[in-house]
Design an enzyme around this catalytic site. Structure first.
Site, PDB file in Angstrom:
ATOM      1  N   GLN A 164       1.005  -1.140   0.094  1.00  0.00           N
ATOM      2  CA  GLN A 164       0.047  -0.029  -0.063  1.00  0.00           C
ATOM      3  C   GLN A 164       0.834   1.238  -0.019  1.00  0.00           C
ATOM      4  O   GLN A 164       0.058   2.489   0.036  1.00  0.00           O
ATOM      5  CB  GLN A 164      -0.898  -0.038   1.303  1.00  0.00           C
ATOM      6  CG  GLN A 164      -1.891  -1.106   1.323  1.00  0.00           C
ATOM      7  CD  GLN A 164      -2.568  -1.334   2.698  1.00  0.00           C
ATOM      8  OE1 GLN A 164      -2.268  -0.546   3.552  1.00  0.00           O
ATOM      9  NE2 GLN A 164      -3.404  -2.340   2.699  1.00  0.00           N
ATOM     10  N   TYR A 208      -9.664 -10.579  11.395  1.00  0.00           N
ATOM     11  CA  TYR A 208     -10.108 -11.261  10.223  1.00  0.00           C
ATOM     12  C   TYR A 208     -10.491 -12.646  10.507  1.00  0.00           C
ATOM     13  O   TYR A 208     -11.287 -13.457   9.463  1.00  0.00           O
ATOM     14  CB  TYR A 208      -9.146 -11.116   9.110  1.00  0.00           C
ATOM     15  CG  TYR A 208      -9.017  -9.784   8.396  1.00  0.00           C
ATOM     16  CD1 TYR A 208     -10.068  -9.095   7.752  1.00  0.00           C
ATOM     17  CD2 TYR A 208      -7.699  -9.120   8.923  1.00  0.00           C
ATOM     18  CE1 TYR A 208     -10.029  -7.979   7.241  1.00  0.00           C
ATOM     19  CE2 TYR A 208      -7.588  -7.804   8.562  1.00  0.00           C
ATOM     20  CZ  TYR A 208      -8.599  -7.027   7.548  1.00  0.00           C
ATOM     21  OH  TYR A 208      -8.783  -5.821   7.132  1.00  0.00           O
ATOM     22  N   GLU A 239     -14.319   3.425  10.423  1.00  0.00           N
ATOM     23  CA  GLU A 239     -14.770   4.701  11.139  1.00  0.00           C
ATOM     24  C   GLU A 239     -14.654   6.241  10.463  1.00  0.00           C
ATOM     25  O   GLU A 239     -13.670   6.429   9.538  1.00  0.00           O
ATOM     26  CB  GLU A 239     -14.020   4.752  12.510  1.00  0.00           C
ATOM     27  CG  GLU A 239     -14.281   3.765  13.173  1.00  0.00           C
ATOM     28  CD  GLU A 239     -13.456   3.779  14.489  1.00  0.00           C
ATOM     29  OE1 GLU A 239     -13.416   2.637  15.466  1.00  0.00           O
ATOM     30  OE2 GLU A 239     -12.733   4.735  14.837  1.00  0.00           O
ATOM     31  N   TYR A 272      -8.457   7.270  20.059  1.00  0.00           N
ATOM     32  CA  TYR A 272      -9.569   6.652  19.366  1.00  0.00           C
ATOM     33  C   TYR A 272      -9.828   5.305  19.344  1.00  0.00           C
ATOM     34  O   TYR A 272     -10.714   4.770  18.703  1.00  0.00           O
ATOM     35  CB  TYR A 272      -9.903   7.551  18.085  1.00  0.00           C
ATOM     36  CG  TYR A 272     -10.044   8.861  18.132  1.00  0.00           C
ATOM     37  CD1 TYR A 272     -11.391   9.201  17.930  1.00  0.00           C
ATOM     38  CD2 TYR A 272      -9.282  10.018  18.359  1.00  0.00           C
ATOM     39  CE1 TYR A 272     -11.678  10.643  18.135  1.00  0.00           C
ATOM     40  CE2 TYR A 272      -9.540  11.187  18.747  1.00  0.00           C
ATOM     41  CZ  TYR A 272     -10.808  11.462  18.582  1.00  0.00           C
ATOM     42  OH  TYR A 272     -11.358  12.715  18.788  1.00  0.00           O
ATOM     43  N   HIS A 323      -0.920  -0.317   5.755  1.00  0.00           N
ATOM     44  CA  HIS A 323      -1.203   0.760   6.612  1.00  0.00           C
ATOM     45  C   HIS A 323      -0.142   1.933   6.823  1.00  0.00           C
ATOM     46  O   HIS A 323       0.240   2.392   8.040  1.00  0.00           O
ATOM     47  CB  HIS A 323      -1.402   0.220   7.911  1.00  0.00           C
ATOM     48  CG  HIS A 323      -2.487  -0.885   8.176  1.00  0.00           C
ATOM     49  ND1 HIS A 323      -3.069  -1.363   8.984  1.00  0.00           N
ATOM     50  CD2 HIS A 323      -3.197  -1.605   6.900  1.00  0.00           C
ATOM     51  CE1 HIS A 323      -3.866  -2.213   8.732  1.00  0.00           C
ATOM     52  NE2 HIS A 323      -4.223  -2.488   7.503  1.00  0.00           N
TER      53      HIS A 323
END
Length: 383
Positions: free
Chosen positions: A95, A275, A254, A264, A161
């Site tokens: 990513q 998963y 979210e 958070y 991520h």
């Protein structure tokens, strides 16, 4: 997931290419209807390889990042593009790569842009945000004075991520969103940048009113913690507040409004599951952790977000638009007093994985598709 041709993509100095962009045929324009509103989607720029961030320049041209390490300057009419030299070296794996791009609010006088990327370093890579000036001369374009203003200091292997969005705020500060790099516990470490929102001044210095500006309880650039992988962020025009959008695991995507110094919850609380199907942390709530403004379960795999400020589709003005990768759609959310009161899903499965959304100077809304044959599309009113 896209195939990675190289783990490290380096910009080749002087290798500027002026090429013809694909002209937009009439067949690239399609009418749609949702909720009694008719709108048009037009393919504006084609032949892009996994476009990530893009933004508009004052003259109507635009800059586009391709994740594997290329930045393009595309003319206002969409007919030509120039490869921009001087782009920082990135580690394009999984990513990661060349990610977000935002034209500074003062670009007309400063020539400055912001960009984010997976920065290579000892141990692997980490997310970084930089500022640079765009220098144009004839048929060439180059980034100069490239300066990193915030970075994830701890570099790690793996391609998951990275986040990441860069958002200039109305007060002149800059927000950077960082993923947890696939290591959830890092998001709860106040001495680690992973899984956090950072806030710095435009030159990378620490704002005096940051919640941890003295560096005693946490790193001084940290604004909020406990985030998993924020891939969308935008300033709400009516309040000037930052909203963010992050991936959950199996469910639990979210929307948050990160406030100074607050946590958070990831991975202590979540509305999703691992998963494997097992519960994440202690459940959906616990003392000391903030609740999301809105969440999805099952996951839509959210990406970019934008508050629509244009008038091409006046019924939508003020709505929050959210792109989805897995579900290949755009969600239109109506917001009232800081709460999401309704959701409408547009163009599901019709254009591919939606990556970034931007307001255009002409009042339309544009989006990019995260595909090997990716493109930029414009949403406007009825034909």
């Amino acid at each position: 997931m896209r195939a990675v041709l190289s783990s490290v993509v380096a910009n080749v100095a002087g290798a500027l290419a002026l090429t013809a962009a694909t002209l937009v045929p009439a067949s690239a324009q399609t009418a749609h209807e949702a909720g009694g509103v008719t709108f048009t989607v037009t393919r504006m720029v084609a032949d892009l390889s996994y476009p990530w961030g893009f933004d508009f320049l004052p003259d109507g041209s635009l800059l586009v990042n391709e994740v594997e390490g290329r930045m393009w300057l595309v003319s206002a009419d969409g007919k030509t593009r120039i490869e921009v030299a001087g782009v920082p070296r990135v580690r394009a794996v999984g990513q990661g790569g060349l990610l977000d791009l935002v034209v500074a609010p003062d670009f007309a006088t400063s020539g400055r842009i912001y960009l984010t990327f997976s920065e290579p370093g000892p141990g692997g890579a980490g997310t970084a945000a930089a500022t640079a000036r765009l220098a144009r001369e004839g048929d060439t374009a180059r980034l100069v004075d490239v300066t990193v203003i915030a970075r994830m200091e701890k570099k790690t292997a793996g391609g998951r991520h990275f986040g990441s969005r860069v958002v200039p705020a109305p007060d002149g500060t800059v927000f950077l969103t960082l993923g947890d790099r696939g290591d959830a516990d890092r998001a709860q470490d106040p001495r680690d940048h992973a899984g956090s929102v950072l806030r710095v001044n435009a030159d990378g210095s620490i704002p005096a009113d940051n919640p941890f500006a003295d560096g005693v309880e946490a790193l001084p650039e940290i604004w909020s913690t406990g985030h998993r992988n924020i891939q969308g962020a935008a300033i709400e025009p009516s309040t000037g507040l930052l909203w963010t959008l992050e991936h959950g695991a199996r469910g639990g995507d979210e929307i948050n409004r990160p406030e100074a110094g607050k946590n958070y919850g990831w991975p202590v609380i979540s509305y999703g599951r691992h998963y494997s199907g097992l519960r994440i942390g202690v459940g959906t709530e616990a003392e000391g952790y903030e609740q999301p403004v809105h969440y999805w379960d099952p996951s839509i795999a959210p990406s970019g977000m934008a508050f629509y400020t244009g008038d091409a589709v006046p019924q939508w003005r003020g709505s929050l638009f959210v792109g989805a990768l897995k579900d290949q759609l755009i969600a239109r959310l109506e917001v009232e007093n800081g709460e999401v009161v309704s959701e409408e899903r547009l163009i599901p499965g019709e254009y591919g994985r939606i990556r970034t959304l931007r307001n255009a100077p002409d009042g339309t809304l544009w989006f990019s598709t995260d595909e090997g044959d990716g493109a930029l599309y414009r949403i406007s009113g009825a034909l």
